[in-house]
Design a protein around this motif. Sequence first.
Motif, short mmCIF file in Angstrom:
data_model
loop_
_atom_site.label_atom_id
_atom_site.label_comp_id
_atom_site.label_asym_id
_atom_site.label_seq_id
_atom_site.Cartn_x
_atom_site.Cartn_y
_atom_site.Cartn_z
N GLU A 11 44.22 62.07 44.14
CA GLU A 11 46.15 61.32 44.59
C GLU A 11 46.10 59.91 44.27
N ASN A 12 45.00 59.05 44.04
CA ASN A 12 45.61 57.99 44.66
C ASN A 12 45.01 57.08 42.74
N ASN A 13 43.93 58.72 42.03
CA ASN A 13 43.70 57.68 40.81
C ASN A 13 42.77 56.83 40.68
N VAL A 14 41.37 56.89 41.69
CA VAL A 14 41.07 56.21 42.43
C VAL A 14 39.81 55.59 41.47
N SER A 15 39.75 56.72 40.36
CA SER A 15 38.13 56.57 38.92
C SER A 15 38.94 55.94 38.46
N GLN A 16 39.91 56.75 38.13
CA GLN A 16 40.66 55.45 37.20
C GLN A 16 40.74 53.73 37.45
N THR A 17 40.56 53.46 38.45
CA THR A 17 41.12 51.96 39.17
C THR A 17 39.56 51.55 38.77
N MET A 18 38.89 51.88 39.71
CA MET A 18 37.44 52.09 39.02
C MET A 18 36.88 51.06 38.13
N GLU A 19 37.00 52.79 37.50
CA GLU A 19 37.02 52.39 35.74
C GLU A 19 37.72 51.25 35.06
N HIS A 20 38.97 50.75 35.09
CA HIS A 20 39.46 50.17 34.81
C HIS A 20 38.66 48.56 35.57
N ILE A 21 38.79 48.02 36.03
CA ILE A 21 38.15 46.79 37.02
C ILE A 21 36.66 47.25 36.10
N LEU A 22 36.06 48.50 36.51
CA LEU A 22 34.33 48.46 35.35
C LEU A 22 34.31 47.61 33.68
N ARG A 23 35.43 48.04 33.69
CA ARG A 23 35.71 48.44 31.73
C ARG A 23 36.03 46.85 31.37
N ARG A 24 36.65 45.89 32.44
CA ARG A 24 37.53 44.48 32.01
C ARG A 24 36.57 43.55 32.26
N MET A 25 35.42 43.98 33.50
CA MET A 25 34.40 43.02 33.59
C MET A 25 33.25 42.90 32.46
N LEU A 26 33.00 44.93 32.19
CA LEU A 26 32.19 44.53 31.13
C LEU A 26 33.00 43.84 29.50
N ILE A 27 33.70 43.48 29.67
CA ILE A 27 34.73 43.01 28.55
C ILE A 27 34.39 41.88 28.49
N ASP A 28 34.77 41.00 29.96
CA ASP A 28 34.21 40.03 29.69
C ASP A 28 33.04 39.21 30.02
N MET A 29 32.66 39.86 31.12
CA MET A 29 31.51 39.60 31.91
C MET A 29 31.23 38.51 32.58
N PRO A 30 31.60 38.65 33.06
CA PRO A 30 32.56 36.49 34.12
C PRO A 30 30.96 36.44 34.90
N ASP A 31 30.95 35.42 35.30
CA ASP A 31 29.73 34.90 36.02
C ASP A 31 29.71 34.92 37.51
N LYS A 32 30.72 35.08 37.48
CA LYS A 32 31.24 35.87 39.30
C LYS A 32 32.29 36.61 39.34
N PRO A 33 31.60 37.64 39.51
CA PRO A 33 32.19 38.98 38.77
C PRO A 33 33.52 39.62 40.83
N LEU A 34 32.91 39.43 42.15
CA LEU A 34 33.74 39.75 42.83
C LEU A 34 34.87 38.61 42.54
N GLU A 35 34.50 37.09 42.56
CA GLU A 35 36.06 36.37 42.15
C GLU A 35 37.13 36.74 41.20
N TYR A 36 36.23 37.53 40.30
CA TYR A 36 36.54 37.72 38.66
C TYR A 36 37.53 39.36 39.12
N ILE A 37 36.80 39.47 39.91
CA ILE A 37 38.17 41.21 40.42
C ILE A 37 39.12 40.59 41.50
N HIS A 38 38.85 39.95 42.10
CA HIS A 38 39.89 39.61 42.99
C HIS A 38 41.53 38.23 42.29
N GLU A 39 41.02 37.85 41.13
CA GLU A 39 41.93 37.62 40.25
C GLU A 39 42.34 38.86 39.26
N LEU A 40 41.78 39.41 38.95
CA LEU A 40 42.14 40.61 37.93
C LEU A 40 43.19 41.72 38.59
#
Length: 257
Positions: A11-40
């Motif tokens: 109901e809350n599109n949780v899988s798609q939300t997680m996938e979105h975050i993961l995809r963006r991370m794999l594009i940008d491959m940030p040094d600090k993943p957690l900070e990156y997610i926080h900003e994203l």
Amino acid sequence: MFSTKLEYIRENNVSQTMEHILRRMLIDMPDKPLEYIHELTKSPVPPQFIIAGPPGSGKEAQCQALIKRYKLVLISSGELLRKEVSAGTDFGKLAEPYMKNGELVPNKLVMAVIRSRLEQDDVKEHGFLLEGFPRSIEQAELLEAEGITPHAVIILDVSDDEVIKRIEHRRTDPATGTVYHLLFNPPPDDDAALWDRLVQRAEDFRPAVEMKLKTYHDIIKQLKTYYGPLVEIVDGEQNIKNIRKAVLAVAERRRLK
Ligand code: AMP
């Protein structure tokens, strides 16, 4: 509220939300993943939808409703290709012979045109509504390879009999190009000259419509196979206000929040 965790996830599109975050991370491959997610996750994710419907399904009206609601950018593959052709670009020159023969333009060529549109700022800011693309599993895979998974694939469901009924009653005024419908939108009663001028376009003859429907069913089968749980079927035979309501409800439920 939610009887199971699985239901909550769905109901809350949780899988798609997680996938979105993961995809963006794999594009940008940030040094600090957690900070990156926080900003994203501070900024909203613009909606990304695909819409499909048979000829005569009223898809254009539904596209307009979605654009109005979410300021989405409509990306229509046919429209983009026609623009390339009329501007005489390299893409246009390559695509033109296929389009003239009523054939599909090669996948890589359509994808290149779509890609250059997807990369523009308005799409990044407001999201998109894709129409006419993808038309096959191969095209869906090409889109996926660009890192793009739609939040929903909205399909307007109209039976073949209804499509034929709608299109067979179309009449065109060759003088102005205006398309009328003998049942739903007839020309004014008192304009005898207009009635005399009306013609049925070759593309609206029954065999032509039946052929388009055959192609359409093949496309939809492939989209359903590829996108599975992302597919949302909306009854396209209700009155137009209810179709609009249903389409907007799907979009609201499926967009990532
Ligand atoms: P349409 O306006 O969607 O009917 O598209 C017009 C023409 O553009 C089609 O007949 C094809 O030649 C080409 N075209 C549009 N979308 C695609 C697509 N997804 N794949 C291949 N060719 C396409």
